[in-house]
Scaffold this motif. Structure first.
Motif, short mmCIF file in Angstrom:
data_model
loop_
_atom_site.label_atom_id
_atom_site.label_comp_id
_atom_site.label_asym_id
_atom_site.label_seq_id
_atom_site.Cartn_x
_atom_site.Cartn_y
_atom_site.Cartn_z
N THR A 2 -14.85 42.72 -2.35
CA THR A 2 -14.33 43.68 -1.38
C THR A 2 -14.61 45.09 -1.88
O THR A 2 -14.40 45.40 -3.06
N LYS A 3 -15.05 45.96 -0.98
CA LYS A 3 -15.35 47.34 -1.35
C LYS A 3 -14.09 48.18 -1.27
O LYS A 3 -13.40 48.20 -0.25
N LEU A 4 -13.77 48.90 -2.35
CA LEU A 4 -12.65 49.84 -2.39
C LEU A 4 -13.23 51.23 -2.43
O LEU A 4 -13.99 51.58 -3.35
N ARG A 5 -12.88 52.04 -1.43
CA ARG A 5 -13.37 53.41 -1.34
C ARG A 5 -12.26 54.37 -1.74
O ARG A 5 -11.13 54.27 -1.25
N LEU A 6 -12.57 55.32 -2.62
CA LEU A 6 -11.58 56.23 -3.19
C LEU A 6 -11.86 57.67 -2.78
O LEU A 6 -13.02 58.06 -2.62
N PHE A 7 -10.79 58.46 -2.66
CA PHE A 7 -10.92 59.85 -2.28
C PHE A 7 -10.08 60.73 -3.21
O PHE A 7 -9.19 60.25 -3.92
N ALA A 8 -10.40 62.04 -3.16
CA ALA A 8 -9.63 63.07 -3.87
C ALA A 8 -9.50 62.75 -5.36
O ALA A 8 -10.47 62.38 -6.02
N ASN A 9 -8.27 62.89 -5.92
CA ASN A 9 -8.13 62.74 -7.36
C ASN A 9 -8.35 61.30 -7.83
O ASN A 9 -8.73 61.07 -8.98
N LEU A 10 -8.14 60.32 -6.97
CA LEU A 10 -8.41 58.94 -7.36
C LEU A 10 -9.90 58.74 -7.64
O LEU A 10 -10.28 58.02 -8.58
N GLU A 12 -11.87 61.09 -8.71
CA GLU A 12 -12.14 61.79 -9.96
C GLU A 12 -11.70 60.97 -11.17
O GLU A 12 -12.40 60.92 -12.20
N ILE A 13 -10.55 60.33 -11.05
CA ILE A 13 -10.05 59.52 -12.17
C ILE A 13 -10.97 58.32 -12.42
O ILE A 13 -11.31 58.00 -13.57
N ALA A 14 -11.37 57.68 -11.35
CA ALA A 14 -12.21 56.49 -11.48
C ALA A 14 -13.66 56.84 -11.82
O ALA A 14 -14.39 56.00 -12.36
N GLY A 15 -14.08 58.06 -11.51
CA GLY A 15 -15.44 58.45 -11.77
C GLY A 15 -16.43 57.90 -10.77
O GLY A 15 -17.65 57.94 -11.00
N TYR A 37 -8.48 51.38 -14.17
CA TYR A 37 -8.61 52.83 -14.31
C TYR A 37 -7.40 53.50 -14.96
O TYR A 37 -7.41 54.72 -15.16
N GLY A 38 -6.34 52.77 -15.26
CA GLY A 38 -5.29 53.32 -16.09
C GLY A 38 -4.06 53.82 -15.35
O GLY A 38 -3.99 53.81 -14.12
N PRO A 39 -3.06 54.29 -16.14
CA PRO A 39 -1.76 54.67 -15.58
C PRO A 39 -1.82 55.88 -14.64
O PRO A 39 -1.07 55.95 -13.68
N GLU A 40 -2.71 56.83 -14.88
CA GLU A 40 -2.79 57.99 -13.99
C GLU A 40 -3.27 57.56 -12.61
O GLU A 40 -2.77 58.04 -11.59
N PHE A 41 -4.22 56.64 -12.58
CA PHE A 41 -4.71 56.10 -11.32
C PHE A 41 -3.58 55.35 -10.61
O PHE A 41 -3.39 55.48 -9.41
N ARG A 42 -2.81 54.57 -11.38
CA ARG A 42 -1.72 53.79 -10.80
C ARG A 42 -0.67 54.71 -10.16
O ARG A 42 -0.14 54.43 -9.09
N ARG A 43 -0.37 55.83 -10.83
CA ARG A 43 0.61 56.77 -10.26
C ARG A 43 0.09 57.38 -8.96
O ARG A 43 0.85 57.59 -8.01
N GLY A 44 -1.21 57.69 -8.92
CA GLY A 44 -1.78 58.25 -7.69
C GLY A 44 -1.76 57.26 -6.53
O GLY A 44 -1.55 57.64 -5.38
#
Length: 331
Positions: A2-10, A12-15, A37-44
């Motif tokens: 499944t394709k997951l598309r990310l925007f904004a700071n997510l 940036e965190i994932a690269g 991608y870690g705890p910062e990604f999880r918080r976002g």
């Protein structure tokens, strides 16, 4: 996968803006991405909105390999901060637009008209991004063309041009649908028409508020003070810790009314009349927040800021659209 598309700071965190992850539900997909991608990604993720193939989704929804899941966080990149951030540059973009509007209003009619069209164009582009993220078609250029046509109509025809802007919006939206098949379905045509109507009426209204047809030569100044004060106070409250008996909607409404009265007193205008005008503007600003949520997310969710760099402008444009008939009726 499944394709997951990310925007904004997510993103940036994932690269990366997209990632393929094998999952059976939205929840397991997001959990896998958070582990990666870690705890910062999880918080976002906790404050982000989720769509599947352009439709609002929940964590329990099942997904297939050919589905696309989209995550869009709030413009601040997470939950509401506990204090005002002086380095949140994105948050200052609406202030820059407000400064441009103020400076342009002090110049000649041509510059003021050009500024209105430019602001409409920037607003339409920002509004189009959430549509694109949900897999929906949107036409910022159609909105810009409507704004330009309405500005010309109001300048040439006066009050008649304000009414003509309705026809311009309909003709432009229909023309776009005829010329481009992607905009013919109701899910695309309706938002384009609605936003074009608001942009056209708002642009025409702002031209007339500064014209000889205006019942008050300082009406435009009062409008700018009213909406900037109301929106700014509401935005400040959103960024502060929760305060008892206060919410952004009531603060925006009360702040805009008080600003209208204060501006009228400062310029020695009809205070009672502008009190009523301020009430009308405050209602439009609050209603504009709900409209912003519907346009940018596809549903009315008022507890979170809608996605977008200048989402706060949505309510201002709606208030602008009703301003000229409001002052013509009251003053």
């Amino acid at each position: 996968m499944t394709k997951l598309r990310l925007f904004a700071n997510l993103r940036e965190i994932a690269g990366t803006s997209t990632v393929d992850i094998p999952s059976k539900t939205v929840g397991s997909l997001i959990e896998a991405a958070s582990d990666r991608y870690g705890p910062e990604f999880r918080r976002g993720v906790q404050t982000s909105r989720v769509w599947i193939n352009g439709e609002s989704a929940s964590m329990e929804d099942r997904i297939d390999d050919d589905d696309e899941v989209v995550l869009i966080p709030p413009v601040s990149g997470g939950g509401q901060p506990s204090a005002i951030s002086t380095v949140d540059l994105v948050g200052f973009v609406p202030l820059v637009i407000a400064a441009v509007a103020i400076l342009a209003s002090l110049q000649g009619k041509e510059i003021w008209a050009a500024a209105l069209v430019a602001i409409s164009a920037v607003w339409a582009v920002d509004l189009g991004r959430p549509f694109a993220a949900r897999g929906r078609s949107f036409a910022p250029l159609a909105v810009t063309v409507t704004s330009a046509g309405s500005v010309i109509a109001a300048h040439v025809l006066g009050g008649t041009g304000y009414g003509l802007s309705l026809g311009i919006a309909v003709v432009v939206a229909l023309g776009w649908a005829v010329a481009f098949p992607a905009y013919r379905d109701i899910a695309s045509y309706s938002p384009i028409l609605l936003v074009s109507l608001i942009a056209g009426l708002g642009s025409a209204s702002m031209i007339l508020a500064r014209s000889p047809q205006s019942p008050d030569e300082s009406a435009l100044n009062v409008f700018l003070v009213t909406v900037i004060a109301g929106v700014l106070l509401g935005a400040l409250l959103e960024r502060l810790p929760a305060l008892p008996f206060l919410d952004p909607f009531s603060v925006t409404a009360v702040g805009s009314v008080l600003a209208a009265v204060a501006a009228a007193a400062f310029w020695d205008l009809d205070v009672v009349g502008y009190l009523l005008v301020g009430l009308g503007v405050s209602i439009a600003l609050v209603a504009g927040r709900g409209l912003s949520s519907i346009l940018r997310t596809g549903q009315a969710v008022l507890t979170q800021r809608p996605p977008g760099v200048i989402a706060s402008i949505d309510a201002v444009v709606l208030a602008a659209a009703i301003y000229y008939p409001l002052i013509s009726l009251i003053l």
